[in-house]
Write a protein that holds these residues in place. Sequence first.
Motif, short mmCIF file in Angstrom:
data_model
loop_
_atom_site.label_atom_id
_atom_site.label_comp_id
_atom_site.label_asym_id
_atom_site.label_seq_id
_atom_site.Cartn_x
_atom_site.Cartn_y
_atom_site.Cartn_z
N LYS A 84 -3.07 46.86 -44.07
CA LYS A 84 -3.11 48.25 -43.67
C LYS A 84 -3.23 49.14 -44.91
O LYS A 84 -2.68 48.82 -45.96
CB LYS A 84 -1.85 48.61 -42.88
CG LYS A 84 -1.80 47.97 -41.50
CD LYS A 84 -0.58 48.41 -40.74
CE LYS A 84 -0.63 47.89 -39.30
NZ LYS A 84 -0.75 46.46 -39.19
N LEU A 135 -4.24 56.95 -34.68
CA LEU A 135 -4.35 55.66 -33.99
C LEU A 135 -4.86 54.53 -34.89
O LEU A 135 -5.76 53.77 -34.52
CB LEU A 135 -5.23 55.78 -32.74
CG LEU A 135 -4.72 56.76 -31.68
CD1 LEU A 135 -5.70 56.84 -30.52
CD2 LEU A 135 -3.34 56.35 -31.17
N CYS A 167 -5.18 48.10 -29.71
CA CYS A 167 -4.69 47.15 -30.71
C CYS A 167 -3.17 47.14 -30.81
O CYS A 167 -2.61 46.41 -31.64
CB CYS A 167 -5.29 47.48 -32.08
SG CYS A 167 -7.09 47.43 -32.13
N ASP A 168 -2.51 47.94 -29.99
CA ASP A 168 -1.05 48.05 -30.01
C ASP A 168 -0.49 47.17 -28.90
O ASP A 168 -0.67 47.46 -27.71
CB ASP A 168 -0.63 49.51 -29.81
CG ASP A 168 0.85 49.75 -30.04
OD1 ASP A 168 1.65 48.84 -29.73
OD2 ASP A 168 1.20 50.84 -30.50
N GLU A 169 0.17 46.09 -29.28
CA GLU A 169 0.66 45.13 -28.29
C GLU A 169 1.79 45.71 -27.45
O GLU A 169 2.16 45.13 -26.41
CB GLU A 169 1.14 43.85 -28.99
CG GLU A 169 2.46 43.95 -29.74
CD GLU A 169 2.37 44.68 -31.08
OE1 GLU A 169 3.42 44.81 -31.75
OE2 GLU A 169 1.26 45.11 -31.46
N ARG A 170 2.33 46.85 -27.84
CA ARG A 170 3.43 47.46 -27.09
C ARG A 170 2.89 48.49 -26.11
O ARG A 170 2.77 48.21 -24.91
CB ARG A 170 4.42 48.11 -28.05
CG ARG A 170 4.96 47.13 -29.13
CD ARG A 170 5.61 47.87 -30.27
NE ARG A 170 4.69 48.84 -30.88
CZ ARG A 170 5.04 49.72 -31.81
NH1 ARG A 170 6.30 49.78 -32.22
NH2 ARG A 170 4.14 50.55 -32.33
N ARG A 171 2.52 49.65 -26.57
CA ARG A 171 2.08 50.69 -25.64
C ARG A 171 0.66 50.45 -25.12
O ARG A 171 0.25 51.07 -24.14
CB ARG A 171 2.16 52.07 -26.29
CG ARG A 171 1.29 52.29 -27.50
CD ARG A 171 1.44 53.71 -28.00
NE ARG A 171 0.59 53.97 -29.16
CZ ARG A 171 0.40 55.18 -29.68
NH1 ARG A 171 1.01 56.22 -29.13
NH2 ARG A 171 -0.38 55.35 -30.73
N GLY A 172 -0.07 49.54 -25.74
CA GLY A 172 -1.43 49.26 -25.28
C GLY A 172 -1.54 48.10 -24.32
O GLY A 172 -2.66 47.68 -23.97
N THR A 186 -6.25 55.86 -21.66
CA THR A 186 -4.96 55.16 -21.69
C THR A 186 -4.35 55.11 -20.30
O THR A 186 -3.15 54.84 -20.17
CB THR A 186 -3.98 55.85 -22.66
OG1 THR A 186 -3.81 57.23 -22.26
CG2 THR A 186 -4.48 55.81 -24.09
N ARG A 191 -3.12 48.58 -35.10
CA ARG A 191 -1.98 47.79 -35.57
C ARG A 191 -2.41 46.38 -35.97
O ARG A 191 -1.68 45.69 -36.68
CB ARG A 191 -0.90 47.71 -34.48
CG ARG A 191 -0.06 48.97 -34.38
CD ARG A 191 0.94 48.90 -33.22
NE ARG A 191 1.81 47.74 -33.29
CZ ARG A 191 2.95 47.68 -34.01
NH1 ARG A 191 3.31 48.71 -34.74
NH2 ARG A 191 3.69 46.60 -33.97
N THR A 192 -3.59 45.96 -35.52
CA THR A 192 -4.08 44.63 -35.89
C THR A 192 -4.75 44.61 -37.26
O THR A 192 -5.11 43.53 -37.75
CB THR A 192 -5.10 44.15 -34.84
OG1 THR A 192 -6.13 45.14 -34.71
CG2 THR A 192 -4.45 43.91 -33.50
N TRP A 205 -5.68 52.32 -29.76
CA TRP A 205 -4.57 52.16 -28.81
C TRP A 205 -4.56 50.75 -28.25
O TRP A 205 -3.50 50.16 -28.01
CB TRP A 205 -4.74 53.19 -27.69
CG TRP A 205 -3.59 53.35 -26.73
CD1 TRP A 205 -3.21 52.48 -25.76
CD2 TRP A 205 -2.69 54.47 -26.65
NE1 TRP A 205 -2.14 52.98 -25.06
CE2 TRP A 205 -1.80 54.20 -25.59
CE3 TRP A 205 -2.58 55.67 -27.36
CZ2 TRP A 205 -0.80 55.10 -25.22
CZ3 TRP A 205 -1.57 56.55 -26.99
CH2 TRP A 205 -0.69 56.27 -25.95
#
Length: 263
Positions: A215, A207, A178-183, A155, A210-211, A176
């Motif tokens: 879910k 983890l 797949c996370d549009e924010r922290r990734g 990361t 998110r995509t 990680w």
Amino acid sequence: MTTRYIDAGVNLTSSQFDDARDDIVMRAKQAGVDNMLLIGTNTQDSMHCLQLARHYGFVCTSGIHPHDAKSTQADYIAQLKTLFLHPEVVAVGECGLDFNRNFSPRSEQISVLSQQLELAEQNNLPVYLHERDAFDAMRAQLEQVKVHGVLHCFTGDKHALDFYLHYGLMIGITGWVCDERRGAQLQQLVPLIPDDRLLIETDAPYLLPRTLKPKPKSRRNEPAFVEAIVREVARLRGQSCEHVAKISHANFQRLFITRRGTQ
């Protein structure tokens, strides 16, 4: 032809899997996952990993996670050496430095990591490395030895990526990405990883991508969801899912299986 996947890092000993471990493995195999690296985080957990690896036909690591550095027993290196006698144990780890949570004092983290790096170097074993907010200290430790292995759940920034690649490590990519924010930063760096250095891992049960849609109700990640990470990595790299799965599978085989078989 069915796409074959590997999960280059899963915490199968996690208590979150206690109620459904057989089902977790069955779903993974149905999804095309034909091997997993089970992550050991202390001597007791590493012994459990070995038992599960034998039971399910996978491979595992043995080592001391930085969170557990403060709790090591005096003879932990001897215990690890005994575990490495088993062919299922293919890497030293999860070991490293975590200056984000600091669950163990930094000085103890560094000492325990240094001993494990020496163990890996002396026995020509791969390392399964954890580094969070500790790049400078990790670089200083790695520069004192010459080991091979993977930087798990990368990361970091481009400076860190350049160092780890130049050093010779593979790079583990998790959900990680797949996370549009922290990734977001990681998404920019994934295309810079050479094909022969990329490993895909879930780090399940953590983890959850998110995509992933839909879910799971449990909100728990599992190896069967590795395809979602492959899909996102392929999109970012402009490659097919089949290609990303294939190179990760080949890299896993080369780092953990073929090398172990020739020792």
